[in-house]
Design a protein around this motif. Structure first.
Motif, PDB file in Angstrom:
ATOM      1  N   LEU A   1     -11.278  70.352  -5.867  1.00  0.00           N
ATOM      2  CA  LEU A   1     -11.593  70.065  -7.265  1.00  0.00           C
ATOM      3  C   LEU A   1     -12.996  69.481  -7.389  1.00  0.00           C
ATOM      4  N   ASP A   2     -13.771  70.039  -8.307  1.00  0.00           N
ATOM      5  CA  ASP A   2     -15.127  69.578  -8.597  1.00  0.00           C
ATOM      6  C   ASP A   2     -15.258  69.551 -10.116  1.00  0.00           C
TER       7      ASP A   2
ATOM      8  N   ALA B   1     -11.404  64.133  -8.088  1.00  0.00           N
ATOM      9  CA  ALA B   1     -12.224  64.847  -7.106  1.00  0.00           C
ATOM     10  C   ALA B   1     -12.715  63.919  -6.002  1.00  0.00           C
TER      11      ALA B   1
END
Length: 236
Positions: A40-41, A84
């Protein structure tokens, strides 16, 4: 469960003379035919994910999650930025290869490399992903990473015992129900009895084969409907 007797005639578990601790899950892309999992970004994924979740007509998919639906893109972005940065849970965005957009998230959590145990959790699939080959392949990719990539022995699924859709999904994906831990968690101001499921490494080769058969293009009609169910393939 098999056992042996020690020198005191007590039953003990099977020896694992070659066992060594395994690596912790890493931030790596996992590629499939229908989707790709990316760590996840928030910069790359938050806008797509907020838009995907906004296609829901109500908030029922969030009932059994720790969070409530996000009202604003900024609110979701702040959550995604925090998630993240986390190593455990390690959150992944599910990217639909047809659109190259993020349509859901899932996580590997409660990492236990010393014993080769990890849990899949915090699964938040948008309506764009639910009941599609993408959702099944995303689950398969994380399982394959845990068993084939990291060499883990046990892969867990836990959910609120009242969460019937989650329990049905676990059973469809080949998890074995192990029982309910009563009054295990307090969340959103209410009790949670937790249902436990697992897959162990000895079961994985058969499951891997079934997933590959189910995910094959020839298993789907032109309108996307499956020819054979995953359960039907597992049942022979």
């Amino acid at each position: 469960m098999t056992s042996r007797l020690n020198t005191f005639d007590q039953p003990v578990g099977e020896p694992l003379p070659d066992w060594t601790p395994r690596p912790a899950p890493a931030r790596a892309d996992l590629d499939g035919a229908y989707c790709r999992l990316e760590p996840l970004d928030a910069g790359r994924h938050a806008d797509d994910l907020f838009a995907a979740y906004a296609t829901e007509t109500d908030g029922r998919n969030w009932t059994y999650l720790p969070d409530e639906p996000f009202d604003t893109a900024d609110g979701y972005r702040r959550w995604a930025e925090s998630a993240a940065r986390s190593a455990d849970p390690l959150h992944y965005a599910v990217i639909d290869r047809r659109t190259d957009r993020a349509v859901g998230t899932m996580a590997l959590m409660r990492h236990d490399p010393a014993n080769g145990v990890v849990e899949v959790g915090y699964v938040v699939f948008s309506p764009l992903l639910q009941r599609t080959p993408v959702s099944t392949e995303a689950q398969y990719l994380l399982m394959a990473y845990a068993f084939d990539g990291l060499g883990y022995r046990r892969y867990e699924w836990k959910c609120d015992a009242l969460n019937a859709p989650s329990r049905k999904a676990a059973e469809r994906l080949g998890f074995t129900f192990e029982g309910v831990f009563r009054q295990a968690v307090v969340y959103k101001g209410r009790n949670r009895d937790t249902a436990w499921y697992s897959i162990v490494d000895g079961e994985w080769p058969l499951l891997r084969k079934a997933f590959r058969v189910w995910l094959a293009p020839e298993n789907f009609l032109d309108d996307g409907r499956q020819r054979r169910s995953l359960g039907g393939i597992l049942g022979g």
